[in-house]
Design a protein around this motif. Sequence first.
Motif, mmCIF file in Angstrom:
data_model
loop_
_atom_site.group_PDB
_atom_site.id
_atom_site.type_symbol
_atom_site.label_atom_id
_atom_site.label_comp_id
_atom_site.label_asym_id
_atom_site.label_seq_id
_atom_site.Cartn_x
_atom_site.Cartn_y
_atom_site.Cartn_z
ATOM 1 N N LYS A 108 0.831 -1.199 0.000
ATOM 2 C CA LYS A 108 0.000 0.000 0.000
ATOM 3 C C LYS A 108 0.873 1.259 0.000
ATOM 4 C CE LYS A 108 -3.395 2.607 2.666
ATOM 5 N NZ LYS A 108 -4.194 2.712 3.913
ATOM 6 N N THR A 109 1.902 1.273 0.833
ATOM 7 C CA THR A 109 2.770 2.447 0.933
ATOM 8 C C THR A 109 3.435 2.770 -0.395
ATOM 9 O OG1 THR A 109 3.214 2.020 3.274
ATOM 10 C CG2 THR A 109 4.784 3.415 2.095
ATOM 11 N N GLU A 110 3.992 1.741 -1.043
ATOM 12 C CA GLU A 110 4.714 1.970 -2.300
ATOM 13 C C GLU A 110 3.765 2.409 -3.409
ATOM 14 O OE1 GLU A 110 7.912 2.063 -2.565
ATOM 15 O OE2 GLU A 110 8.268 1.372 -0.519
ATOM 16 N N SER A 111 2.576 1.826 -3.469
ATOM 17 C CA SER A 111 1.626 2.228 -4.512
ATOM 18 C C SER A 111 1.071 3.628 -4.235
ATOM 19 C CB SER A 111 0.484 1.216 -4.622
ATOM 20 O OG SER A 111 -0.233 1.107 -3.412
ATOM 21 N N MET A 112 0.899 3.963 -2.960
ATOM 22 C CA MET A 112 0.413 5.297 -2.635
ATOM 23 C C MET A 112 1.479 6.362 -2.864
ATOM 24 S SD MET A 112 -2.738 5.209 -2.025
ATOM 25 C CE MET A 112 -2.926 6.897 -1.453
ATOM 26 N N ASN A 113 2.743 5.970 -2.861
ATOM 27 C CA ASN A 113 3.794 6.910 -3.256
ATOM 28 C C ASN A 113 3.624 7.323 -4.715
ATOM 29 O OD1 ASN A 113 5.041 6.946 -0.751
ATOM 30 N ND2 ASN A 113 6.504 5.332 -1.259
ATOM 31 N N VAL A 114 3.180 6.378 -5.541
ATOM 32 C CA VAL A 114 2.875 6.697 -6.936
ATOM 33 C C VAL A 114 1.702 7.664 -6.988
ATOM 34 C CG1 VAL A 114 2.186 5.754 -9.176
ATOM 35 C CG2 VAL A 114 3.706 4.426 -7.677
ATOM 36 N N LEU A 118 1.329 11.561 -8.610
ATOM 37 C CA LEU A 118 0.289 11.919 -9.583
ATOM 38 C C LEU A 118 -0.551 13.080 -9.063
ATOM 39 C CD1 LEU A 118 -0.857 8.345 -10.678
ATOM 40 C CD2 LEU A 118 0.483 9.965 -12.029
ATOM 41 N N GLU A 119 -0.763 13.126 -7.752
ATOM 42 C CA GLU A 119 -1.495 14.238 -7.154
ATOM 43 C C GLU A 119 -0.778 15.564 -7.400
ATOM 44 O OE1 GLU A 119 -4.443 14.465 -4.139
ATOM 45 O OE2 GLU A 119 -4.806 13.905 -6.239
ATOM 46 N N LYS A 120 0.549 15.499 -7.457
ATOM 47 C CA LYS A 120 1.355 16.703 -7.703
ATOM 48 C C LYS A 120 1.564 16.945 -9.199
ATOM 49 C CE LYS A 120 4.778 15.209 -5.153
ATOM 50 N NZ LYS A 120 6.054 15.135 -4.389
ATOM 51 N N ASN A 121 0.937 16.109 -10.036
ATOM 52 C CA ASN A 121 1.100 16.185 -11.499
ATOM 53 C C ASN A 121 2.563 16.004 -11.920
ATOM 54 O OD1 ASN A 121 -1.677 16.678 -12.151
ATOM 55 N ND2 ASN A 121 -1.404 18.767 -11.399
ATOM 56 N N ASP A 122 3.299 15.239 -11.139
ATOM 57 C CA ASP A 122 4.707 14.973 -11.428
ATOM 58 C C ASP A 122 4.827 13.590 -12.079
ATOM 59 O OD1 ASP A 122 7.419 14.609 -11.542
ATOM 60 O OD2 ASP A 122 7.792 14.989 -9.417
ATOM 61 N N LEU A 141 6.060 5.630 -19.774
ATOM 62 C CA LEU A 141 4.663 5.390 -19.423
ATOM 63 C C LEU A 141 3.880 6.699 -19.351
ATOM 64 C CD1 LEU A 141 4.758 2.672 -16.600
ATOM 65 C CD2 LEU A 141 4.096 2.380 -18.991
ATOM 66 N N THR A 142 2.661 6.674 -19.889
ATOM 67 C CA THR A 142 1.742 7.801 -19.736
ATOM 68 C C THR A 142 1.132 7.742 -18.334
ATOM 69 O OG1 THR A 142 -0.121 6.490 -20.543
ATOM 70 C CG2 THR A 142 1.177 7.704 -22.193
ATOM 71 N N GLU A 143 0.339 8.753 -17.990
ATOM 72 C CA GLU A 143 -0.332 8.723 -16.692
ATOM 73 C C GLU A 143 -1.223 7.493 -16.578
ATOM 74 O OE1 GLU A 143 -3.446 11.331 -13.932
ATOM 75 O OE2 GLU A 143 -2.349 12.299 -15.568
ATOM 76 N N GLU A 144 -1.939 7.166 -17.645
ATOM 77 C CA GLU A 144 -2.791 5.976 -17.641
ATOM 78 C C GLU A 144 -1.956 4.722 -17.434
ATOM 79 O OE1 GLU A 144 -5.633 3.378 -20.694
ATOM 80 O OE2 GLU A 144 -5.113 5.451 -21.188
ATOM 81 N N GLY A 145 -0.818 4.646 -18.118
ATOM 82 C CA GLY A 145 0.057 3.486 -17.978
ATOM 83 C C GLY A 145 0.620 3.358 -16.575
ATOM 84 N N ILE A 146 0.936 4.475 -15.952
ATOM 85 C CA ILE A 146 1.459 4.463 -14.581
ATOM 86 C C ILE A 146 0.395 3.946 -13.618
ATOM 87 C CG2 ILE A 146 2.222 5.925 -12.674
ATOM 88 C CD1 ILE A 146 3.453 7.797 -14.852
ATOM 89 N N ILE A 147 -0.834 4.446 -13.763
ATOM 90 C CA ILE A 147 -1.918 4.021 -12.875
ATOM 91 C C ILE A 147 -2.188 2.531 -13.038
ATOM 92 C CG2 ILE A 147 -4.382 4.265 -12.374
ATOM 93 C CD1 ILE A 147 -4.071 7.223 -13.350
ATOM 94 N N LYS A 148 -2.257 2.086 -14.285
ATOM 95 C CA LYS A 148 -2.509 0.662 -14.530
ATOM 96 C C LYS A 148 -1.400 -0.205 -13.938
ATOM 97 C CE LYS A 148 -5.414 0.697 -18.681
ATOM 98 N NZ LYS A 148 -5.538 0.229 -20.073
ATOM 99 N N ALA A 149 -0.163 0.229 -14.100
ATOM 100 C CA ALA A 149 0.961 -0.543 -13.563
ATOM 101 C C ALA A 149 0.860 -0.661 -12.046
ATOM 102 C CB ALA A 149 2.280 0.112 -13.957
ATOM 103 N N VAL A 291 -9.260 4.849 -16.621
ATOM 104 C CA VAL A 291 -8.655 4.707 -15.289
ATOM 105 C C VAL A 291 -8.308 6.090 -14.753
ATOM 106 C CG1 VAL A 291 -7.710 2.422 -15.799
ATOM 107 C CG2 VAL A 291 -6.298 4.458 -16.174
ATOM 108 N N ASN A 292 -8.289 6.232 -13.439
ATOM 109 C CA ASN A 292 -7.830 7.474 -12.820
ATOM 110 C C ASN A 292 -7.078 7.124 -11.554
ATOM 111 O OD1 ASN A 292 -9.719 7.808 -10.363
ATOM 112 N ND2 ASN A 292 -11.155 7.438 -12.052
ATOM 113 N N LYS A 293 -6.374 8.094 -11.030
ATOM 114 C CA LYS A 293 -5.476 7.817 -9.901
ATOM 115 C C LYS A 293 -6.209 7.302 -8.675
ATOM 116 C CE LYS A 293 -5.261 12.723 -8.504
ATOM 117 N NZ LYS A 293 -5.998 13.254 -9.682
ATOM 118 N N GLU A 294 -7.514 7.592 -8.554
ATOM 119 C CA GLU A 294 -8.280 7.086 -7.414
ATOM 120 C C GLU A 294 -8.383 5.561 -7.444
ATOM 121 O OE1 GLU A 294 -9.048 9.214 -5.050
ATOM 122 O OE2 GLU A 294 -8.174 10.769 -6.336
ATOM 123 N N ASP A 295 -8.148 4.959 -8.607
ATOM 124 C CA ASP A 295 -8.192 3.499 -8.695
ATOM 125 C C ASP A 295 -7.075 2.853 -7.874
ATOM 126 O OD1 ASP A 295 -10.450 3.232 -10.401
ATOM 127 O OD2 ASP A 295 -9.218 3.823 -12.117
#
Length: 325
Positions: A108-114, A118-122, A141-149, A291-295
Amino acid sequence: MNPILIAVLPLFLGFILDLLIGDPHNWPHPIRLIGNTIDKFEQFFRHFSSKTRGGEFRAGMLMAFCILVLSFFVPAVLLGIAYKIHWIAGVVIETVMCYQILAVKALKTESMNVYKELEKNDLEGARQKVSMIVGRDTENLTEEGIIKAAVETVAENTSDGTVAPMIFMAIGGAPLGFLYKAVNTMDSMIGYKNDKYLYFGRFAAKLDDVLNFIPARLSGMFMIIAALFCGLDFKNAARIYRRDRLNHASPNSAHTEAVCAGALRIQLAGNAYYFGKLYEKKTIGDDTRPVNKEDIILSNRLLYGTAWIALIVCMLGMVVVRWLI
């Protein structure tokens, strides 16, 4: 002291410790020690093996055998000594071992770091964070690709890092849990189907498939139940599980990914780059919505729900088996 309680306590307390503490990066960890040992053993066994396909396979199999022996018998001997001293000493040490085997909060910690990046648009920061938890190439990776990963990693490791270790610990205590994690670590390090590891890592990869065959399917079942209690679409989770659970080169990896994709009503998997080479992969789930970062948050909710269900089932199983014996 009740022997059933002594058997069950380390798993329960280890699980609670994992939820509370997680895996601080500056703390020594036996799984990292296993990883370092794999790295050293690989160099040793490659040095003395022939460069033929058969030679590489035999070297990889012998290395895997040595890693498994060490991973099982070192904690078994330590626990044997501790329990002979006093049952409290044994429970305390095995609790710490069980805690170290599990990886719920760390995932959870490592995925929430991602998520935070994304929250900072970085996007560059998010790519760097997701590269720490996935094996694929992340630099483009695009933002979508990052979230999916990130979501796929949480889903897959719900089995590998949570449910499967619990099952093995319920069967054989911390020593069998460490043996499982050794196999899982070898697969993540040398189980690639590339020129370097196709033959050397084949035995470890196949062994990982065998050990995860039943846990992956149980994880899928537990995750569908968790989707119901987590307020997600458990009916769609069950539907996508039935349809897409084998949409992966591995016989096990798509089970929890399929449930997660269905529960979140998104599409996961698809083509990805590994070591600069494009690998064509089937998709999992329906492209019902973007997909969105809330996923990432929702996938972690599903992870925690599944972990609690698995813990309850494993503890009940331990109690019933020992009561019958």
